[in-house]
Design an enzyme around this catalytic site. Structure first.
Site, PDB file in Angstrom:
ATOM      1  N   THR A 201      26.951  -2.483  17.636  1.00  0.00           N
ATOM      2  CA  THR A 201      26.480  -1.775  16.438  1.00  0.00           C
ATOM      3  C   THR A 201      27.139  -0.397  16.338  1.00  0.00           C
ATOM      4  OG1 THR A 201      24.395  -2.949  16.700  1.00  0.00           O
ATOM      5  CG2 THR A 201      24.381  -1.084  15.206  1.00  0.00           C
TER       6      THR A 201
ATOM      7  N   ILE B  70      32.651  -9.987  27.072  1.00  0.00           N
ATOM      8  CA  ILE B  70      31.591  -9.073  27.555  1.00  0.00           C
ATOM      9  C   ILE B  70      30.405  -9.118  26.582  1.00  0.00           C
ATOM     10  CG2 ILE B  70      31.014  -6.639  27.985  1.00  0.00           C
ATOM     11  CD1 ILE B  70      33.890  -6.274  28.964  1.00  0.00           C
TER      12      ILE B  70
ATOM     13  N   ILE C 225      24.908  -5.874  23.409  1.00  0.00           N
ATOM     14  CA  ILE C 225      23.582  -5.882  24.046  1.00  0.00           C
ATOM     15  C   ILE C 225      22.629  -6.878  23.360  1.00  0.00           C
ATOM     16  CG2 ILE C 225      22.620  -3.933  22.725  1.00  0.00           C
ATOM     17  CD1 ILE C 225      21.529  -3.120  25.695  1.00  0.00           C
TER      18      ILE C 225
ATOM     19  N   ALA D  74      15.214  -2.963  14.579  1.00  0.00           N
ATOM     20  CA  ALA D  74      14.273  -2.226  13.727  1.00  0.00           C
ATOM     21  C   ALA D  74      14.888  -0.864  13.421  1.00  0.00           C
ATOM     22  CB  ALA D  74      12.939  -2.052  14.441  1.00  0.00           C
TER      23      ALA D  74
ATOM     24  N   LYS E  11      10.659  -2.697   6.143  1.00  0.00           N
ATOM     25  CA  LYS E  11       9.786  -2.115   7.169  1.00  0.00           C
ATOM     26  C   LYS E  11       9.156  -0.848   6.595  1.00  0.00           C
ATOM     27  CE  LYS E  11       9.971   0.208  11.640  1.00  0.00           C
ATOM     28  NZ  LYS E  11      10.803   0.685  12.744  1.00  0.00           N
TER      29      LYS E  11
ATOM     30  N   THR F 245      14.843   4.482  17.070  1.00  0.00           N
ATOM     31  CA  THR F 245      15.681   5.634  16.723  1.00  0.00           C
ATOM     32  C   THR F 245      17.160   5.495  17.096  1.00  0.00           C
ATOM     33  OG1 THR F 245      14.707   6.576  18.741  1.00  0.00           O
ATOM     34  CG2 THR F 245      13.948   7.460  16.653  1.00  0.00           C
TER      35      THR F 245
ATOM     36  N   ILE G 192      19.743   3.288  16.429  1.00  0.00           N
ATOM     37  CA  ILE G 192      20.752   3.053  15.384  1.00  0.00           C
ATOM     38  C   ILE G 192      20.863   4.308  14.512  1.00  0.00           C
ATOM     39  CG2 ILE G 192      21.361   1.643  13.367  1.00  0.00           C
ATOM     40  CD1 ILE G 192      19.984  -0.730  14.758  1.00  0.00           C
TER      41      ILE G 192
HETATM   42  C1  LIG Z   1      15.497  -3.368  24.700  1.00  0.00           C
HETATM   43  C2  LIG Z   1      16.168  -2.607  23.614  1.00  0.00           C
HETATM   44  C3  LIG Z   1      15.673  -2.662  22.316  1.00  0.00           C
HETATM   45  C4  LIG Z   1      16.281  -1.937  21.305  1.00  0.00           C
HETATM   46  N1  LIG Z   1      15.727  -1.932  20.054  1.00  0.00           N
HETATM   47  C5  LIG Z   1      16.227  -1.109  19.110  1.00  0.00           C
HETATM   48  C6  LIG Z   1      15.661  -1.030  17.827  1.00  0.00           C
HETATM   49  O1  LIG Z   1      14.713  -1.745  17.489  1.00  0.00           O
HETATM   50  N2  LIG Z   1      16.196  -0.162  16.942  1.00  0.00           N
HETATM   51  C7  LIG Z   1      17.258   0.629  17.246  1.00  0.00           C
HETATM   52  O2  LIG Z   1      17.663   1.448  16.425  1.00  0.00           O
HETATM   53  N3  LIG Z   1      17.850   0.529  18.443  1.00  0.00           N
HETATM   54  C8  LIG Z   1      17.372  -0.303  19.371  1.00  0.00           C
HETATM   55  N4  LIG Z   1      17.979  -0.390  20.583  1.00  0.00           N
HETATM   56  C9  LIG Z   1      19.257   0.283  20.801  1.00  0.00           C
HETATM   57  C10 LIG Z   1      20.369  -0.542  20.149  1.00  0.00           C
HETATM   58  O3  LIG Z   1      20.376  -1.838  20.695  1.00  0.00           O
HETATM   59  C11 LIG Z   1      21.723   0.114  20.376  1.00  0.00           C
HETATM   60  O4  LIG Z   1      21.669   1.463  20.007  1.00  0.00           O
HETATM   61  C12 LIG Z   1      22.780  -0.541  19.527  1.00  0.00           C
HETATM   62  O5  LIG Z   1      22.776  -1.933  19.690  1.00  0.00           O
HETATM   63  C13 LIG Z   1      24.144   0.005  19.865  1.00  0.00           C
HETATM   64  O6  LIG Z   1      24.658  -0.537  21.048  1.00  0.00           O
HETATM   65  P1  LIG Z   1      26.146  -0.169  21.432  1.00  0.00           P
HETATM   66  O7  LIG Z   1      27.040  -0.587  20.326  1.00  0.00           O
HETATM   67  O8  LIG Z   1      26.173   1.256  21.838  1.00  0.00           O
HETATM   68  O9  LIG Z   1      26.405  -1.030  22.737  1.00  0.00           O
HETATM   69  P2  LIG Z   1      26.702  -2.624  22.934  1.00  0.00           P
HETATM   70  O10 LIG Z   1      25.996  -3.465  21.941  1.00  0.00           O
HETATM   71  O11 LIG Z   1      26.428  -2.875  24.378  1.00  0.00           O
HETATM   72  O12 LIG Z   1      28.262  -2.767  22.662  1.00  0.00           O
HETATM   73  C14 LIG Z   1      29.218  -2.394  23.628  1.00  0.00           C
HETATM   74  C15 LIG Z   1      30.575  -2.887  23.164  1.00  0.00           C
HETATM   75  O13 LIG Z   1      31.561  -2.464  24.118  1.00  0.00           O
HETATM   76  C16 LIG Z   1      32.374  -3.557  24.471  1.00  0.00           C
HETATM   77  N5  LIG Z   1      32.894  -3.364  25.814  1.00  0.00           N
HETATM   78  C17 LIG Z   1      32.227  -3.001  26.941  1.00  0.00           C
HETATM   79  N6  LIG Z   1      33.064  -2.974  27.994  1.00  0.00           N
HETATM   80  C18 LIG Z   1      34.290  -3.301  27.517  1.00  0.00           C
HETATM   81  C19 LIG Z   1      35.572  -3.457  28.105  1.00  0.00           C
HETATM   82  N7  LIG Z   1      35.810  -3.272  29.419  1.00  0.00           N
HETATM   83  N8  LIG Z   1      36.609  -3.826  27.322  1.00  0.00           N
HETATM   84  C20 LIG Z   1      36.430  -4.038  25.982  1.00  0.00           C
HETATM   85  N9  LIG Z   1      35.243  -3.907  25.370  1.00  0.00           N
HETATM   86  C21 LIG Z   1      34.189  -3.552  26.134  1.00  0.00           C
HETATM   87  C22 LIG Z   1      31.462  -4.774  24.356  1.00  0.00           C
HETATM   88  O14 LIG Z   1      32.190  -5.957  24.221  1.00  0.00           O
HETATM   89  C23 LIG Z   1      30.696  -4.406  23.082  1.00  0.00           C
HETATM   90  O15 LIG Z   1      31.468  -4.762  21.956  1.00  0.00           O
HETATM   91  C24 LIG Z   1      17.418  -1.148  21.596  1.00  0.00           C
HETATM   92  C25 LIG Z   1      17.945  -1.133  22.883  1.00  0.00           C
HETATM   93  C26 LIG Z   1      17.326  -1.838  23.891  1.00  0.00           C
HETATM   94  C27 LIG Z   1      17.885  -1.786  25.268  1.00  0.00           C
END
Ligand SMILES: Cc1cc2nc3c(=O)[nH]c(=O)nc-3n(C[C@H](O)[C@H](O)[C@H](O)COP(=O)(O)OP(=O)(O)OC[C@H]3O[C@@H](n4cnc5c(N)ncnc54)[C@H](O)[C@@H]3O)c2cc1C
Length: 498
Positions: free
Chosen positions: A15, A42, A45, A50, A78, A338, A340
């Site tokens: 995201t 990989i 998450i 929400a 929501k 919070t 996103i």
């Molecule tokens: C239990 C839980 C519930 C949540 N619920 C909410 C919610 O309701 N509302 C909200 O706003 N937020 C929520 N969050 C937070 C939300 O999930 C994240 O803020 C959001 O999904 C962003 O994730 P990200 O993109 O930072 O990481 P990730 O989704 O982990 O993406 C990481 C990216 O990096 C890439 N990557 C990693 N290592 C490598 C590598 N070596 N080489 C190439 N690519 C790599 C992966 O492939 C992936 O594309 C929640 C989090 C958790 C833990």
């Protein structure tokens, strides 16, 4: 136009990565050369469904059509969050996105309500809030007379794909593969390129670390450091599972506390997102999984996704020529949805403070100071839910009840307890209404109200309170059911809406 475009490399396509890519491409695509690197192997998450109302402003900035976005992500509306068992077992309250009562120039609505309550002429606090009552009656509409403040529940995977399409259409190049090495300038330590497992080198001037909790650039390479807040927010684990819908989607998130944390229910058009958040010191993974599985209604659609997390923030969000966004920048548990939002503010902050040519420390410091204060204020609001509780039925809740909390939060609680005053700091995400609803909901009842409300005759106070409650009811009568509104406004291709 500058003749050499600045190269921005986004590491990670969850995201965070795709929000950053879509926003930068939309706003500055003509003067930036943007590449995003992600690894399907990989993966992401897979949670984060929400949201809160400022997302609508961010979408307007990106020219996103709301109906198109909702159809593509199977989104629902929501209006807030229903908290169960937080103040005490069996207790319920609602944190709505709306305004409760009416703004007056004299003092905050709560003081009128407190006096009304003392006189026995006031209804429940939430009865003076349109969003609260609409949510509980499963109503929703977008119309001029009954304006509601709303956000969305969305499918995280579909949201990333939706943004990816927009970003690629505006010239963002996507690179599939794993990052094997992060190369740095030996003198400055600035990142120069990402070396892929395939051997390809992706050079850049500015790098956004969106690699999730791994923080491959910001931590594994730059060793920025992490400030942990687990002593204030003791949950460190979650398990998520998606299930079939068993009834109409309600327009709110449910957060139900248990003896060592809480669990969520997020209704989408085609399924429900469920999860349990817990402290691994107080509950084992197997116990948590059993608790989650026994609490869901519909048939499971996915295998349980077990997630360990550390609450806290990266000591610097921006270090050298790397800016961490999303989970790479830190994590506050999802109790108030919070994360996103914080990705969106990080991207907006970057757009506002975008370096003019060379990266200067002044801009880095400004960015970091704004990011830090945002983290701390949201953190304190979340701690409030744990600290202000009557629960003492388990070691987890006894710990929360007795723990020392940040000074600023203690001051806010005392101010509310003594004077019914919720203060809102400038630029703060959670408004006065949010603080008031959560303080009351968690059982903090002010000892007194502002004496100015005594100047209002009792009869006038009663008319004032009744007129607000009547307006709320009139507006609700004009609304559709949430389900009917979704059906007309944004039915998704795979929705279960009948
Ligand atoms: C239990 C839980 C519930 C949540 N619920 C909410 C919610 O309701 N509302 C909200 O706003 N937020 C929520 N969050 C937070 C939300 O999930 C994240 O803020 C959001 O999904 C962003 O994730 P990200 O993109 O930072 O990481 P990730 O989704 O982990 O993406 C990481 C990216 O990096 C890439 N990557 C990693 N290592 C490598 C590598 N070596 N080489 C190439 N690519 C790599 C992966 O492939 C992936 O594309 C929640 C989090 C958790 C833990």
């Amino acid at each position: 136009m500058p003749n050499k475009k600045m190269k921005v490399v986004i590491a990670g396509g969850g995201t965070a990565g795709w929000i950053a890519a879509a926003a930068l491409a939309h706003q500055m695509g003509e003067i930036l050369d943007i590449t995003l690197v992600e690894s399907q192997e990989i993966g992401t998450i897979g949670v984060g469904e929400a949201t809160i109302p400022p997302m609508r402003t961010f979408h307007r900035l990106l020219g996103i059509n709301e109906q198109e976005f909702m159809r593509a992500t199977n989104a629902t509306f929501k209006l807030g969050i229903q908290f169960e068992n937080w103040e005490k077992i069996g207790g319920k309250y609602f944190h709505s996105f709306g305004i409760t009562g009416k703004q007056t120039i004299v003092t905050d609505f709560i003081h009128f309500w407190l006096r009304g309550r003392e006189l026995g002429i006031a209804q429940e606090f939430g009865d003076y809030c349109l969003e609260f009552k609409a949510a509980l009656k499963n109503r929703f509409s977008i119309n001029e007379q009954a304006k509601v403040n709303y956000a969305f529940h969305l499918d995280a995977g579909r949201y990333a794909s939706f943004l990816r399409e927009r970003a690629e259409a505006r010239g963002v190049k996507r690179f599939e593969g794993k990052i094997a090495q992060v190369k740095q300038n030996p003198e400055s330590g600035f990142i120069t390129s990402l070396k892929m497992e395939s051997g390809q080198d992706i050079p850049g001037d500015l790098f956004l670390d969106c690699t999730g909790m791994r923080g491959i650039l910001i931590e594994q390479t730059l060793q920025t450091g992490f400030e942990e807040w687990g002593h204030w927010l003791p949950c460190d684990s979650a398990i998520a599972i998606q299930t079939e819908s068993t009834g109409p989607a309600v327009p709110y998130t449910k957060s139900i506390a248990h003896h060592a944390g809480w669990r969520w229910q997020i209704p989408l058009q085609h399924r429900v997102g469920n999860g349990i958040v817990f402290s691994s010191q107080h509950l084992s993974k197997d116990e948590a999984l059993n608790m989650l599985l026994s609490s869901v209604d519909g048939k499971g659609l996915t295998e349980p996704n077990v997630i360990k997390f550390k609450t806290g923030r990266r000591k610097k969000s921006w270090n050298k020529n790397c800016i961490a966004m999303g989970l790479a920048s830190g994590f506050l548990e999802p109790l108030e949805s919070t994360s996103i939002h914080m990705i969106m503010t990080a991207v907006t902050r970057l757009l506002l403070l975008f370096p003019h040519g060379e990266i200067k420390q002044s801009i880095v410091d400004e960015y970091n100071s704004q990011a830090e204060s945002e983290f701390i204020r949201i953190r304190d609001f979340i701690i409030l839910h744990y600290k202000a509780t009557e629960r003492d039925d388990s070691p987890f809740w006894r710990y929360c009840k007795d723990m020392e909390i940040p000074h600023d939060l203690m001051h806010r609680i005392n101010l509310f307890k003594d004077f019914g005053r919720s203060n809102q700091v400038e630029g703060e995400l959670f408004r006065l209404d949010s603080w008031t609803q959560v303080m009351l909901g968690q059982g903090i009842i002010p000892a007194s109200y502002h004496p100015i409300v005594d100047l209002m005759p009792e009869r006038d106070l009663q008319l004032f309170l009744n007129s607000i409650a009547t307006d709320v009811d009139k507006n609700i009568a004009m609304m559709s059911t949430h389900q009917d509104f979704l059906k007309k406004y944004c039915p998704s291709v795979v929705s279960n809406i009948k």
